[in-house]
Design an enzyme around this catalytic site. Sequence first.
Site, short mmCIF file in Angstrom:
data_model
loop_
_atom_site.label_atom_id
_atom_site.label_comp_id
_atom_site.label_asym_id
_atom_site.label_seq_id
_atom_site.Cartn_x
_atom_site.Cartn_y
_atom_site.Cartn_z
N ASP A 193 -18.85 27.19 6.25
CA ASP A 193 -19.86 26.16 6.51
C ASP A 193 -19.19 24.82 6.84
OD1 ASP A 193 -22.39 25.15 6.80
OD2 ASP A 193 -22.77 24.89 4.66
N ASN B 286 -19.13 23.34 10.23
CA ASN B 286 -18.67 23.13 11.62
C ASN B 286 -19.38 21.94 12.26
OD1 ASN B 286 -17.23 25.45 11.23
ND2 ASN B 286 -18.45 26.73 12.59
N GLY B 287 -20.70 21.85 12.01
CA GLY B 287 -21.50 20.78 12.62
C GLY B 287 -21.07 19.41 12.10
N HIS C 181 -17.97 24.65 16.24
CA HIS C 181 -17.91 26.12 16.12
C HIS C 181 -16.62 26.65 16.75
CE1 HIS C 181 -21.82 26.01 14.41
NE2 HIS C 181 -22.47 25.72 15.53
N THR D 189 -29.72 35.23 9.11
CA THR D 189 -31.07 35.48 9.63
C THR D 189 -31.75 34.14 9.93
OG1 THR D 189 -31.18 37.40 8.18
CG2 THR D 189 -33.27 36.62 9.05
N ASN E 136 -30.34 31.34 10.69
CA ASN E 136 -29.70 30.59 11.79
C ASN E 136 -30.38 30.82 13.14
OD1 ASN E 136 -26.34 30.98 10.40
ND2 ASN E 136 -27.74 29.25 10.20
N ARG F 142 -32.23 27.82 14.64
CA ARG F 142 -31.55 26.63 15.21
C ARG F 142 -31.96 26.47 16.68
NH1 ARG F 142 -25.57 25.92 12.56
NH2 ARG F 142 -26.28 26.15 10.41
N ARG G 241 -17.06 29.04 -0.57
CA ARG G 241 -17.94 28.33 0.36
C ARG G 241 -17.29 26.99 0.69
NH1 ARG G 241 -24.34 27.95 1.13
NH2 ARG G 241 -24.26 26.71 3.02
N ARG H 159 -24.92 26.21 -2.86
CA ARG H 159 -25.94 27.26 -2.75
C ARG H 159 -25.36 28.50 -2.07
NH1 ARG H 159 -28.13 22.95 0.35
NH2 ARG H 159 -27.56 23.11 2.54
N GLU I 63 -16.87 35.59 -8.67
CA GLU I 63 -16.45 34.22 -9.02
C GLU I 63 -16.69 33.32 -7.81
OE1 GLU I 63 -15.42 33.14 -11.96
OE2 GLU I 63 -15.60 35.18 -12.79
#
Length: 247
Positions: A21, A23-24, A38, A67, A69, A72, A189, A195, A208
């Site tokens: 997560d 990239n934007g 991206h 799903t 995404n 967008r 993440r 989340r 973990e």
Amino acid sequence: MSFKDKIVNEKLPQHIAIIMDGNGRWAKKNGKERYEGHYQGVETVHKIVEASAELGVKFLTLYAFSTENWHRPKEEVDALMHLFVETIEQELPTLNKNGIRLRAIGDIASMPQQNIDNLNETMAKTEHNNKMDLVLALSYSGRWEIMDAVKKILKDQQTNPISAGEITEELFSSYLNTAGIPDPELLIRTSGELRISNYLLWQIAYTELYITPKLWPEFDKEDLYEAIVDFQNRERRFGMTSDQIKR
Ligand code: IPE
Ligand code: IPE
Ligand code: MG
């Protein structure tokens, strides 16, 4: 000293899952368009896949497109679909050189035909590799996968009836897209979001979690090693007491 030297090989996670997560936000921070974020993210994918295979990780599952995404803007979705085809084509020699088998989980049938063909072709060309499985989660969500499993169980019920008592965790797992793949021990993440975003809901029951503020295009091999060392210093109790684990 590199974190790599602190990794204990006997305690290496077999399966690492990553939510790639940021990239934007990376693009915005650097005055670029989102799609450029991206493209930069693909560089990270290349490095992390290579580093994982080098270490001896057996399964690496990357969340590439959820799903959700699909909601967008169309230009971004189109750019991502194009990028997936281009990247998978480009990476084929690296996959084969490193003994990496490509797999995909998710509602692949909902992807453009070019993506489906490209995935099938690359999966076939890498199917005999056995050093590491690279699992791409595409048009994937945990809830979709669980619903899909329930539908398949009901469908099989028509030809091969089973009783409620026969439905075990093992049986249910065998109907998931990840059938045969052990649950991830470590989930990373990037970009600091606290989340799960509908990722591997069933499989991460005891995984973990490692969340880093680094944006995906900035994440590098050293960050991966650091995450693994952090993981190796945790006590995984699985509901038991610390004394029981140490015995
Ligand atoms: C992750 O980066 C890539 C995909 C979800 C495809 P984002 O595009 O979500 O980046 P942010 O969250 O907007 O920074
Ligand atoms: C999760 O990232 C999906 C992927 C990395 C492919 P998102 O950027 O879509 O997640 P949310 O919307 O911030 O939860
Ligand atoms: Mg995001």
